[in-house]
Design a protein around this motif. Structure first.
Motif: not given
Length: 135
Positions: A73-86
């Protein structure tokens, strides 16, 4: 894995229904090649216009995964989000550490809470026994 990717997109769009998902968010060039990680699921979410609450037009999500060979199975180690504008990064968020936003223009507190809820749902999708969300 396909059903998990579908669930990720569904979870995000349930909170932000006006966005659309891009399952291949990286441009094929040397600059973006350095960010490609074979151990992550990368999805771009794009709004038709700048989203006031998220303070961006696009969000890049990277779900870092680890394959558990014992349990197949796969485990989620972590999540990264980045918000971009132009083409400019506005903010970053990571579930690794303190679950805090940083950047030049962070989302509103309501949008931050929704994004944290999505991340919690995704981590739970990969491991139902784990309670991931921290205040």
């Amino acid at each position: 894995m396909i059903s998990k990717i579908e669930a990720i997109v569904y979870s995000f769009r349930a909170k932000f229904p006006d966005c659309f998902a891009d399952l291949k968010p990286w441009a094929k060039n040397d600059t973006t090649k350095q960010f490609t990680d074979p151990n992550s699921i990368d999805i771009g979410f794009h709004f038709p216009n700048a989203n006031f609450d998220c303070r961006c037009r696009s969000i890049l999500m990277q779900v870092r995964i680890h394959r558990d060979f014992e349990q197949q199975d796969y485990k989620a180690v972590g999540i990264q989000l980045s918000g971009y504008e132009a083409y400019r990064e506005q903010w970053q968020f990571s579930t690794i550490g303190h679950w805090e936003f940083s950047g030049i223009s962070n989302p509103t507190s309501e949008a931050q809470e929704l994004l944290k809820q999505v991340c919690c749902q995704i981590i739970q999708l990969f491991d139902n026994s784990q309670s991931a969300y921290r205040q």
